[in-house]
Motif scaffolding. Structure first.
Motif, short mmCIF file in Angstrom:
data_model
loop_
_atom_site.label_atom_id
_atom_site.label_comp_id
_atom_site.label_asym_id
_atom_site.label_seq_id
_atom_site.Cartn_x
_atom_site.Cartn_y
_atom_site.Cartn_z
N PRO A 13 -5.60 -4.04 1.22
CA PRO A 13 -5.90 -3.10 2.31
C PRO A 13 -7.58 -2.99 2.60
O PRO A 13 -7.98 -2.70 3.60
CB PRO A 13 -5.27 -1.96 1.96
CG PRO A 13 -5.17 -1.83 0.40
CD PRO A 13 -4.80 -3.44 0.41
N LYS A 14 -8.22 -3.42 1.68
CA LYS A 14 -9.75 -3.36 1.77
C LYS A 14 -10.32 -4.71 2.17
O LYS A 14 -11.51 -4.86 2.42
CB LYS A 14 -10.27 -3.07 0.61
CG LYS A 14 -10.23 -1.33 0.13
CD LYS A 14 -10.98 -1.19 -1.14
CE LYS A 14 -10.32 0.25 -1.61
NZ LYS A 14 -10.44 0.23 -3.13
N GLY A 15 -9.28 -5.57 2.65
CA GLY A 15 -9.97 -6.91 2.87
C GLY A 15 -9.66 -8.07 2.08
O GLY A 15 -8.85 -7.95 1.13
N GLU A 29 -2.51 -6.12 -3.71
CA GLU A 29 -3.23 -7.37 -3.31
C GLU A 29 -1.99 -8.47 -3.46
O GLU A 29 -0.92 -8.41 -4.30
CB GLU A 29 -4.23 -7.46 -3.94
CG GLU A 29 -5.70 -6.59 -3.91
CD GLU A 29 -6.73 -7.00 -4.68
OE1 GLU A 29 -7.65 -6.90 -3.84
OE2 GLU A 29 -6.57 -7.21 -5.92
N SER A 41 0.70 -1.33 -0.02
CA SER A 41 0.04 0.18 -0.11
C SER A 41 0.96 1.28 -0.04
O SER A 41 0.63 2.22 -0.82
CB SER A 41 -0.92 -0.14 1.26
OG SER A 41 -1.60 -1.08 1.07
N ARG A 45 -11.07 -10.74 -0.84
CA ARG A 45 -12.29 -11.34 -1.78
C ARG A 45 -11.77 -12.64 -2.47
O ARG A 45 -10.60 -13.01 -2.32
CB ARG A 45 -12.15 -10.22 -2.77
CG ARG A 45 -10.88 -9.79 -3.75
CD ARG A 45 -11.23 -8.73 -4.44
NE ARG A 45 -9.94 -8.32 -5.12
CZ ARG A 45 -10.09 -8.25 -6.62
NH1 ARG A 45 -10.82 -8.69 -7.39
NH2 ARG A 45 -8.84 -8.02 -7.36
#
Ligand code: FAD
Length: 280
Positions: free
Chosen positions: A141-143, A165, A22, A145
């Motif tokens: 960073p957003k979780g 990611e 990130s 998937r």
């Protein structure tokens, strides 16, 4: 040739690795087995300013059975997959595919996560991953998937992965033995000029193809020609194999012309399907 200079980080956890990605964005590259990234850096085809070495994040190397699926950590090496008793028993297609990648040195260092992320059009796993209808677990960073194999490969060496990611896990269904992977390899490297993976199950026959097009693909027209058939005749298999490259633009390079690749894919599809059906 030596690579350009870079900063080296060795995070101990997935969260630390994500934080580094990130922070550095396009300037950073993950390092796993290094058998695609390091050659690219030495040739100056890749010049990351920051290398994030995830090879020692132990949890990323696990191979385990979870709820009827085999969960394979991104850092599992090709050797780990070809020699795992669990994978050989419950997902023999992956063991068979891993066993024909490169040579012993490549298989000892290279990882399944690195191979999928690199998305080389001639890599072996993508064909198997598509035929198995696998799921690829991605963290950023957003979780987390989950990406289905059919949505993962975008174009030549491009995937849906964001720069921040990483792949943590690949999940494949436990399959029967009616599977096979057949390829014709480029003799110096082992990469596929055309490789075809077949999974023949109760829900139909799935066919993944690598080496032929800019990205690996499911041979939809060939699958359609086999729809509803549990034990197709030699003639039906030949007709289906003739359609293995329908709708794709075959690659042509110094190793093989487009028409030769298509011909190799047709032969390998016929052989893989016959082998899978024999095993059934
Ligand atoms: P690395 O080189 O470390 O990384 C490759 C790329 O993936 C980099 O961009 C990196 O940032 C990214 N990456 C790595 N891990 C992750 C992750 N978990 N999440 C997100 N991104 C990640 N392959 C075949 O399929 N068939 C062959 O026959 C074959 N022959 C080979 C012969 C030689 C001589 C060599 C050098 C390589 C060969 N390969 C072959 C490629 C080999 O399988 C590589 O190991 C593989 O493509 C990349 O895996 P790696 O772990 O080495 O990844």
């Amino acid at each position: 040739m030596y690579s350009a200079n870079f900063d080296y980080h060795r995070p101990a956890t997935i969260d630390e690795a994500i934080a580094l990605l990130s922070k550095h964005g396009d300037d950073a590259k993950l390092l796993a087995g290094g058998h695609s990234l390091i050659p690219a850096m030495k040739l100056r085809l890749a010049r990351p300013r920051v290398v994030v070495d995830i090879a020692r994040i132990a949890s990323l190397g696990d191979i385990r059975e979870v709820g009827g699926r085999i969960a394979i950590g991104a850092l599992a090496t090709h050797h780990a997959l070809e020699s795992s008793a669990l994978v050989k028993a419950k997902c023999p297609l992956l063991a068979e595919t891993a066993a024909v990648i490169g040579d012993v040195q490549v298989r000892n260092k290279g990882t399944i996560g690195g191979s999928l992320a690199h998305a080389d059009p001639a890599a072996d796993y993508p064909a198997a991953i598509l035929a198995l209808d696998a799921e690829i677990e991605v963290v950023g960073p957003k979780g987390r998937r989950t990406v289905h194999a059919g949505d993962f490969f975008v174009d030549l060496m491009q995937t849906v992965l964001g720069v921040d990611e990483l792949i943590t896990e690949i999940r494949v269904p436990a399959t029967a033995r009616a599977v096979a992977y057949m390829k014709t390899e480029q003799k110096a490297s082992g990469f596929a000029l055309a490789g075809v993976a077949v999974v023949a199950g109760a829900d139909g026959i799935r066919i993944g193809v690598t080496g032929v097009a800019p990205k690996a693909y499911r041979a939809a027209a060939a699958e359609q020609a086999l729809a509803g058939q549990t034990s197709p005749s030699v003639e039906t298999i030949a007709l289906a194999a003739a359609r293995v490259a329908d709708g794709v633009e075959p690659l042509s390079d110094i190793h093989a012309s487009a028409s030769f690749r298509v011909q190799l894919a047709q032969v390998n599809m016929r052989r893989a399907l016959e082998k899978a059906l024999t095993r059934a």
